[in-house]
Design a protein around this motif. Structure first.
Motif, PDB file in Angstrom:
ATOM      1  N   THR A 182      -8.914   3.906   4.845  1.00 48.56           N
ATOM      2  CA  THR A 182      -7.693   3.109   4.874  1.00 48.56           C
ATOM      3  C   THR A 182      -7.034   3.158   6.247  1.00 48.56           C
ATOM      4  O   THR A 182      -6.678   2.119   6.822  1.00 48.56           O
ATOM      5  CB  THR A 182      -6.692   3.628   3.809  1.00 48.56           C
ATOM      6  N   GLY A 228      -2.748   6.245  -6.415  1.00 47.57           N
ATOM      7  CA  GLY A 228      -1.560   5.383  -6.370  1.00 47.57           C
ATOM      8  C   GLY A 228      -0.355   6.128  -5.836  1.00 47.57           C
ATOM      9  O   GLY A 228       0.407   5.608  -5.004  1.00 47.57           O
ATOM     10  N   THR A 250     -11.629   1.804   0.997  1.00 45.24           N
ATOM     11  CA  THR A 250     -10.211   2.157   1.140  1.00 45.24           C
ATOM     12  C   THR A 250      -9.643   2.633  -0.184  1.00 45.24           C
ATOM     13  O   THR A 250     -10.240   2.443  -1.250  1.00 45.24           O
ATOM     14  CB  THR A 250      -9.392   0.952   1.621  1.00 45.24           C
ATOM     15  N   THR A 281       3.329   4.796   2.089  1.00 47.06           N
ATOM     16  CA  THR A 281       4.264   3.710   2.368  1.00 47.06           C
ATOM     17  C   THR A 281       5.656   4.254   2.616  1.00 47.06           C
ATOM     18  O   THR A 281       6.364   3.826   3.532  1.00 47.06           O
ATOM     19  CB  THR A 281       4.329   2.738   1.170  1.00 47.06           C
ATOM     20  N   LEU A 293      -0.721   6.506  -2.142  1.00 50.79           N
ATOM     21  CA  LEU A 293      -0.374   5.265  -1.442  1.00 50.79           C
ATOM     22  C   LEU A 293       1.140   5.095  -1.357  1.00 50.79           C
ATOM     23  O   LEU A 293       1.686   4.686  -0.337  1.00 50.79           O
ATOM     24  CB  LEU A 293      -0.990   4.058  -2.159  1.00 50.79           C
ATOM     25  N   GLY A 313      -1.614  -1.901   2.351  1.00 50.72           N
ATOM     26  CA  GLY A 313      -1.561  -2.291   0.947  1.00 50.72           C
ATOM     27  C   GLY A 313      -2.619  -3.305   0.545  1.00 50.72           C
ATOM     28  O   GLY A 313      -2.866  -3.502  -0.637  1.00 50.72           O
ATOM     29  N   GLU A 314      -3.232  -3.981   1.508  1.00 46.70           N
ATOM     30  CA  GLU A 314      -4.176  -5.048   1.182  1.00 46.70           C
ATOM     31  C   GLU A 314      -5.392  -4.499   0.438  1.00 46.70           C
ATOM     32  O   GLU A 314      -5.935  -3.455   0.775  1.00 46.70           O
ATOM     33  CB  GLU A 314      -4.604  -5.754   2.469  1.00 46.70           C
ATOM     34  N   THR A 315      -5.822  -5.212  -0.609  1.00 48.98           N
ATOM     35  CA  THR A 315      -6.884  -4.707  -1.474  1.00 48.98           C
ATOM     36  C   THR A 315      -8.122  -5.595  -1.491  1.00 48.98           C
ATOM     37  O   THR A 315      -9.219  -5.170  -1.150  1.00 48.98           O
ATOM     38  CB  THR A 315      -6.360  -4.593  -2.924  1.00 48.98           C
ATOM     39  N   THR A 358      -6.960   1.512  -1.765  1.00 52.10           N
ATOM     40  CA  THR A 358      -6.570   0.406  -2.642  1.00 52.10           C
ATOM     41  C   THR A 358      -7.788  -0.209  -3.324  1.00 52.10           C
ATOM     42  O   THR A 358      -7.760  -0.489  -4.517  1.00 52.10           O
ATOM     43  CB  THR A 358      -5.868  -0.685  -1.822  1.00 52.10           C
TER      44      THR A 358
END
Lengths: 261, 302
Positions: B83, B277, B251, B284, B280, B226-228, B253
């Protein structure tokens, strides 16, 4: 307008404005004005709002070019050279110091504010910059107040101090001409008087264009005064004549004596 | 002043009170939602996080074998590195281009061109991430194979270019707003001092807009982290410690997206995905906190 030389001034014209017309879109801001500005004089420019005073200054240092949809006709000569043909417009702007109505302390330190123009002109040496900063701040009567905090932000100064900082900045590139646009709007009377004293000493070194909405300020400082109204130059003459009981135009008398404006 | 105020609140019409209450609820609800999401994610993962999961191993081991029958391993280090590396590379591409484009649009281009540019940039932001993933899978894949003579084009570089393209619109629009917010008087003053357009930009506008520009960069980075879907499709989706931009990666996500549909609800694997989660969420949160502190720090300095 034929009175330009009646005073028998021996000085040469630094700025010659000939039939200058400026329009913003359809709206005319200057409808063909002609006059000369002489070496080492203070020319007071008075007139109510919308009379074209600020536009005139913007034409002279060619910052009007940033405003879209403007058309300029006629000619402005600086030391005999037509400014519209000058290719080094940045060099031209450095020959003219400009002080805006509201003090604009750039978001830089006091030192960097004053050193801004010399640096853009390519001066890098620390000692040279130090000397310029001190000299300009002293000329603008600000040195004593800020000499211990040159690294502080210029925007932290009080309004009056910031206005003197902008004057110091305008002097930093050793201009031939200093243009002041209603400098006292945001300044207290005491500071105004101090700046006026500064201008009186600067007159020996340069030519000063003083746009002011305070007619008394023009009376105190200017050698000659030009009265603008709705984009026309109504009258230009020695300050004594403009403020006398019988200037050549009735409108001048009315404005100077507070009948309108 | 005080007396006036008291008097006026006493005579507030009923509708005013209702509207004020409604607006207050809207404000509070946004806080509630954030806490709500965090609470539910945390609840699903908490059981395993505090009972059974070796957190040290989770953060430092590169073996991710959640479905193995006799050798289950929950090491997420490769995912974390995946990531961060793909985001970092994406930012290396997106920040210069994004800030450059913002400076061009706000300072150098004609008003007509500016409108066209903004529409195109907004269009770029409106492309769904699965479409980006598809472009990565087909166009970029071929391109990387041809240009770098690589065996396969589904790599970190592929994902980074896609992420850069996705975060550039965010960086451009926020940075442009920040530059536009600098008062024109600064520009005029600097121009009157004989500064060229570019000198105005780097001597005056960039220092004056630095808070907004920093926010633009960090929001772009947050978008990348955050992009998955795009990274799931374009980076090879293979657990691997990357050694170069041409390595394939996976990654955090993408792991959740790919695996959550197939795990037994409530099981260890299911809970580990929720722990990812939480991780992540923490990342953030830290990024936002750093941004906040940085902006405050800059503000105090000025």
């Amino acid at each position: 307008m034929n009175s330009n030389n009646q005073n028998g001034s021996q000085n040469s014209a630094v700025i010659e404005v000939t039939d200058l017309k400026v329009r913003y879109g359809d709206k005319s801001a200057l409808n063909g004005v002609s006059f000369d500005v002489y070496q080492n004089e203070i020319l007071g420019i008075i007139g109510p709002v919308q009379s074209g005073k600020t536009t005139l200054l913007k034409v002279i240092n060619r910052t009007l070019e940033f405003t879209p949809n403007t058309t300029v006709e006629g000619s402005v000569k600086l030391n005999g050279e037509d400014i519209s043909t000058i290719s080094d417009v940045y060099g031209l702007r450095r020959r003219i110091g400009m002080v805006q109505p509201l003090p604009v302390g750039l978001p830089l330190s006091i030192y960097d504010n004053v050193a801004f123009a010399p640096r853009t002109a390519g001066i890098r040496s620390k000692s040279e910059l130090d000397e310029i900063v001190e000299r300009c701040l002293q000329q603008a009567a600000l040195w004593e107040e800020v000499k211990d905090r040159l690294k502080a932000l210029g925007t932290k100064l009080s309004g009056g101090q910031q206005q003197r900082l902008t004057i110091a900045r305008a002097l930093s590139h050793q201009p031939d001409i200093l243009c002041l646009d209603e400098f006292s709007i945001a300044v207290d009377p005491v500071t105004t008087m101090r700046i006026e004293e500064v201008l009186k000493t600067l007159r020996t070194k340069m030519t000063i264009l003083l746009v002011t909405n305070l007619v008394q300020q023009a009376k105190r400082l200017a050698n000659r005064t030009a009265f603008f109204l709705n984009g026309d130059l109504i009258e230009i003459d020695t300050t004594d004549v403009i403020f006398s009981e019988n200037p050549s135009e009735q409108a001048t008398y009315d404005y100077v004596n507070g009948a309108f404006g | 002043m005080n007396i006036l105020r008291k008097k006026s609140t006493a005579h507030l019409p009923f509708s005013e009170t209702v509207i004020e209450l409604f607006i207050r609820l809207c404000g509070i609800s946004s806080i509630l939602f954030v806490f709500g999401i965090f609470f539910f994610v945390f609840r699903e993962g908490a059981g395993f996080l505090f009972g059974g999961l070796d957190v040290g191993q989770f953060l430092t081991n590169v073996e991710w074998q959640p479905t193995s029958l006799n050798n289950k391993r929950y090491g997420a280090l490769a995912l974390i590195v995946g990531t961060f590396s793909v985001t970092l590379l994406a930012m290396c591409i997106a920040v210069p281009f994004g800030l450059g484009a913002a400076i061009f649009v706000s300072e150098f281009c004609s008003p007509k061109l500016r409108e066209t540019f903004k529409i195109i940039i907004e269009l770029l932001a409106a492309i769904p991430s699965v479409v980006w993933g598809f472009i990565g899978l087909t166009v970029m894949n071929q391109l990387i194979i041809t240009v770098f003579n690589a065996p396969i084009g589904l790599t970190m570089l592929n994902g980074s270019i896609l992420l850069a393209l996705m975060s550039v619109p965010i960086i451009v629009s926020i940075a442009e707003d920040a530059l536009k917010a600098v008062p024109d008087s600064y520009r005029e003053a600097a121009e009157a001092l004989g500064a060229t357009r570019w000198q105005v930009v780097y001597r005056v506008l960039l220092p004056a807009a630095k808070n907004g520009l920093l926010a633009a960069v960090l929001l772009g980075a947050a978008r990348s982290i955050g992009e998955t879907m795009a990274v799931l499709m374009a980076t090879g989706h293979s657990v691997n410690m990357p050694s170069s931009p041409l390595s394939w990666i996976r990654t955090l996500t993408a792991t959740i997206a790919a695996e959550l549909g197939e795990v037994a609800r409530g099981g260890e694997h299911y809970q580990v995905l929720f722990i990812i989660g939480i991780l992540l969420f923490t990342i953030t949160f830290v990024v936002n906190l750093i941004a906040d502190l940085a902006i405050k720090g800059i503000r105090q300095e000025s």
